[in-house]
Design a protein around this motif. Structure first.
Motif, PDB file in Angstrom:
ATOM      1  N   VAL A 111      -6.205   5.593   0.268  1.00 52.53           N
ATOM      2  CA  VAL A 111      -4.595   6.176   1.611  1.00 52.53           C
ATOM      3  C   VAL A 111      -5.181   7.885   1.628  1.00 52.53           C
ATOM      4  O   VAL A 111      -4.827   8.233   2.341  1.00 52.53           O
ATOM      5  CB  VAL A 111      -3.451   6.570   0.189  1.00 52.53           C
ATOM      6  CG1 VAL A 111      -2.725   7.320   0.302  1.00 52.53           C
ATOM      7  CG2 VAL A 111      -2.874   5.170  -0.079  1.00 52.53           C
ATOM      8  N   ALA A 112      -5.892   7.899   0.494  1.00 53.70           N
ATOM      9  CA  ALA A 112      -6.975   9.641   0.912  1.00 53.70           C
ATOM     10  C   ALA A 112      -7.893   8.793   1.667  1.00 53.70           C
ATOM     11  O   ALA A 112      -8.107  10.602   3.186  1.00 53.70           O
ATOM     12  CB  ALA A 112      -7.953   9.472  -0.919  1.00 53.70           C
ATOM     13  N   ALA A 113      -8.517   8.080   1.893  1.00 55.35           N
ATOM     14  CA  ALA A 113      -9.409   7.968   3.598  1.00 55.35           C
ATOM     15  C   ALA A 113      -8.099   8.104   4.654  1.00 55.35           C
ATOM     16  O   ALA A 113      -8.904   8.931   5.415  1.00 55.35           O
ATOM     17  CB  ALA A 113      -9.852   7.085   3.338  1.00 55.35           C
ATOM     18  N   ILE A 114      -7.378   7.454   5.029  1.00 60.71           N
ATOM     19  CA  ILE A 114      -6.342   7.438   5.903  1.00 60.71           C
ATOM     20  C   ILE A 114      -5.922   8.876   5.307  1.00 60.71           C
ATOM     21  O   ILE A 114      -5.769   9.241   7.003  1.00 60.71           O
ATOM     22  CB  ILE A 114      -5.262   6.718   5.344  1.00 60.71           C
ATOM     23  CG1 ILE A 114      -5.126   4.952   5.306  1.00 60.71           C
ATOM     24  CG2 ILE A 114      -3.579   6.685   5.913  1.00 60.71           C
ATOM     25  CD1 ILE A 114      -4.006   4.603   5.083  1.00 60.71           C
ATOM     26  N   ALA A 115      -5.510   9.483   4.841  1.00 66.91           N
ATOM     27  CA  ALA A 115      -5.327  11.165   4.915  1.00 66.91           C
ATOM     28  C   ALA A 115      -6.647  12.024   5.633  1.00 66.91           C
ATOM     29  O   ALA A 115      -6.402  13.358   6.515  1.00 66.91           O
ATOM     30  CB  ALA A 115      -4.864  11.480   3.825  1.00 66.91           C
TER      31      ALA A 115
END
Length: 160
Positions: free
Chosen positions: A28-32
């Motif tokens: 999720v952090a990588a998507i952000a």
């Protein structure tokens, strides 16, 4: 000698929740981060790299959430059964999402009581966790439902 203390339902729920959050936070952090790159980056090759990161991370997050739903969730009402083909699919996607692991699944395409499938999926997850550098998680299911036996073996990839 130390005495074992019983874990409360609330403590167990907290540990399971923590595990799910731990598994999902990185993709999720990588998507952000990928979306932030898209907003700020004029170079098309970097924008393409950001989209690739977003796609891969979304697949990872989805695989981990689907696994958690089946391995830890309610998965139907009391007494429900789960199709082992569904369990195999989410186990493969969960374990293989890093690209370092492989799942070899041998067994009949049958339904089993949900608690047995949850136990099996948790053993598969432990097999993947036991192989931080990669390897093969072998799942073998034998017997006639509901009396089945399963074995999960984790074998590390030899390093040369």
């Amino acid at each position: 000698m130390t005495e074992l203390t019983a874990m409360s339902d609330l403590d167990l729920a907290a540990l399971v929740s923590s595990r799910i959050c731990h598994d999902v936070i990185n993709p999720v952090a990588a998507i952000a981060n990928g979306l932030e790159m898209l907003d700020e980056e004029p170079d098309q090759s970097m924008r393409d790299a950001a989209m690739d990161l977003i796609r891969k991370s979304a697949l990872q997050a989805s695989a981990k959430l689907q696994f958690a739903r089946l391995a830890f969730g309610a998965a139907g009402s009391a007494g429900a059964e789960i199709d082992l083909r569904d369990a195999e699919k989410v186990a493969r996607e969960f374990v293989q999402v890093t690209g370092k692991h492989q799942v070899l699944w041998q067994g009949p395409a049958v339904t089993l009581p949900k608690n047995k499938v949850k136990l099996l999926l948790n053993l598969v997850a432990l097999g993947g966790i036991a192989l931080p550098r990669g390897g093969v998680v072998n799942v073998s299911i034998l017997g006639t439902p509901p009396e089945v036996n399963f074995t999960v073996r984790a074998k590390a990839t030899p390093r040369g």
